[in-house]
Design a protein around this motif. Sequence first.
Motif, PDB file in Angstrom:
ATOM      1  N   VAL A   1     -13.026  -1.826  -3.037  1.00  0.00           N
ATOM      2  CA  VAL A   1     -12.108  -0.970  -3.476  1.00  0.00           C
ATOM      3  C   VAL A   1     -12.737   0.317  -3.049  1.00  0.00           C
ATOM      4  O   VAL A   1     -13.841   0.655  -3.156  1.00  0.00           O
ATOM      5  CB  VAL A   1     -12.180  -0.962  -4.923  1.00  0.00           C
ATOM      6  N   ILE A   2     -12.068   1.130  -2.482  1.00  0.00           N
ATOM      7  CA  ILE A   2     -12.515   2.411  -1.797  1.00  0.00           C
ATOM      8  C   ILE A   2     -12.121   3.603  -2.734  1.00  0.00           C
ATOM      9  O   ILE A   2     -11.178   3.880  -3.051  1.00  0.00           O
ATOM     10  CB  ILE A   2     -11.528   2.942  -0.463  1.00  0.00           C
TER      11      ILE A   2
ATOM     12  N   VAL B   1       0.670   1.581   6.893  1.00  0.00           N
ATOM     13  CA  VAL B   1       0.497   2.120   5.427  1.00  0.00           C
ATOM     14  C   VAL B   1      -0.188   3.502   5.667  1.00  0.00           C
ATOM     15  O   VAL B   1       0.131   4.470   4.605  1.00  0.00           O
ATOM     16  CB  VAL B   1      -0.614   1.174   4.751  1.00  0.00           C
ATOM     17  N   GLU B   2      -1.160   3.797   6.611  1.00  0.00           N
ATOM     18  CA  GLU B   2      -1.558   5.042   6.795  1.00  0.00           C
ATOM     19  C   GLU B   2      -0.545   6.061   7.299  1.00  0.00           C
ATOM     20  O   GLU B   2      -0.549   7.091   7.027  1.00  0.00           O
ATOM     21  CB  GLU B   2      -2.745   5.093   7.727  1.00  0.00           C
ATOM     22  N   GLN B   3       0.386   5.462   7.873  1.00  0.00           N
ATOM     23  CA  GLN B   3       1.599   6.291   8.425  1.00  0.00           C
ATOM     24  C   GLN B   3       2.502   6.818   7.325  1.00  0.00           C
ATOM     25  O   GLN B   3       2.929   8.012   7.018  1.00  0.00           O
ATOM     26  CB  GLN B   3       2.341   5.427   9.613  1.00  0.00           C
TER      27      GLN B   3
ATOM     28  N   HIS C   1      -4.415  10.591  -1.169  1.00  0.00           N
ATOM     29  CA  HIS C   1      -4.931   9.058  -2.298  1.00  0.00           C
ATOM     30  C   HIS C   1      -5.409   8.041  -1.348  1.00  0.00           C
ATOM     31  O   HIS C   1      -5.073   7.861  -0.233  1.00  0.00           O
ATOM     32  CB  HIS C   1      -3.436   8.801  -2.923  1.00  0.00           C
ATOM     33  N   LYS C   2      -6.163   7.375  -1.827  1.00  0.00           N
ATOM     34  CA  LYS C   2      -6.951   6.338  -0.953  1.00  0.00           C
ATOM     35  C   LYS C   2      -6.079   5.246  -0.897  1.00  0.00           C
ATOM     36  O   LYS C   2      -5.248   5.017  -1.651  1.00  0.00           O
ATOM     37  CB  LYS C   2      -8.472   5.964  -1.907  1.00  0.00           C
ATOM     38  N   ILE C   3      -6.402   4.387   0.231  1.00  0.00           N
ATOM     39  CA  ILE C   3      -5.983   3.076   0.670  1.00  0.00           C
ATOM     40  C   ILE C   3      -6.906   2.114   0.038  1.00  0.00           C
ATOM     41  O   ILE C   3      -8.170   2.164   0.342  1.00  0.00           O
ATOM     42  CB  ILE C   3      -5.593   2.850   2.045  1.00  0.00           C
TER      43      ILE C   3
ATOM     44  N   ALA D   1      -3.851  -3.978   2.774  1.00  0.00           N
ATOM     45  CA  ALA D   1      -3.997  -2.696   2.221  1.00  0.00           C
ATOM     46  C   ALA D   1      -2.858  -2.207   1.444  1.00  0.00           C
ATOM     47  O   ALA D   1      -1.728  -2.500   1.561  1.00  0.00           O
ATOM     48  CB  ALA D   1      -3.888  -2.016   3.700  1.00  0.00           C
ATOM     49  N   GLN D   2      -3.555  -1.489   0.405  1.00  0.00           N
ATOM     50  CA  GLN D   2      -2.468  -1.222  -0.784  1.00  0.00           C
ATOM     51  C   GLN D   2      -2.750   0.294  -1.062  1.00  0.00           C
ATOM     52  O   GLN D   2      -3.681   0.859  -1.292  1.00  0.00           O
ATOM     53  CB  GLN D   2      -3.035  -1.810  -2.179  1.00  0.00           C
ATOM     54  N   PHE D   3      -1.506   0.943  -1.257  1.00  0.00           N
ATOM     55  CA  PHE D   3      -1.538   2.315  -1.544  1.00  0.00           C
ATOM     56  C   PHE D   3      -0.389   2.658  -2.326  1.00  0.00           C
ATOM     57  O   PHE D   3       0.573   2.140  -2.534  1.00  0.00           O
ATOM     58  CB  PHE D   3      -1.065   3.103  -0.172  1.00  0.00           C
TER      59      PHE D   3
END
Length: 229
Positions: free
Chosen positions: A2-3, A63-65, A74-76, A90-92
């Motif tokens: 987890v980032i 997801v980054e887009q 907010h972190k991914i 990858a969760q956002f």
Amino acid sequence: AVIGRRSTNEYNRLPLREDVFDQINEASAYWAGFLLADGCIHFPRLGAPCISLGLAFKDIDHVEQFRQFLGAKHKITIVKPEQNHGHKRAQFSVTSKRLAEALFKFGVKPRKTFEPLDSPLITNRHFWRGVIDGDGCISLPKFNGHRKTCAMIELAGNYSVIQAFANYIHSVFPEIQVRQYPQGRIFLGRLVGKLALPIINHLYENATIYLHRKYLQAQKALSNTSARE
């Protein structure tokens, strides 16, 4: 792993553009469609609603887009395969009442899989490209043992979504009917060969927002001469 976990108060103070769905444009229509297909909105009893997008790790750039579209910091979160049935993810997520209410008006609701689609975007091609990128498939399969490939575009969803997609396609191309197939609790809408190509071109032509691997499949289908058979 987890980032960067943060406290709730710190998380809510992070930058976030809450006006991105106030106007209908290519970006807002596309992301509403994509979230309808692959996103999640949760309205808790306490606190602000949560908008989440989780994709296979190979699609982390998408997801980054979405994060950039929201102007968010907010972190991914990277979910390990052992935490997600063997698949890296990858969760956002962000919390925002304003975003959730805007998406609700576009038909993106909790339990949307079972809800009739009610959206002012059902005549918007960018919206449907988002839906296809999330829950659709563009491919070059071989049918009935034929050696030649045949372009195909397919969408999975509840009956209301597939019917709305079929109606939209028919409104743009009156001569084309989307074939619909029940499959368990969902339905499939499918176009094959010469019928698929104008739809693929219509959805992706001059688009600036798309899932990159779906876009590549669209270009491959359009450039494959045997797919026109």
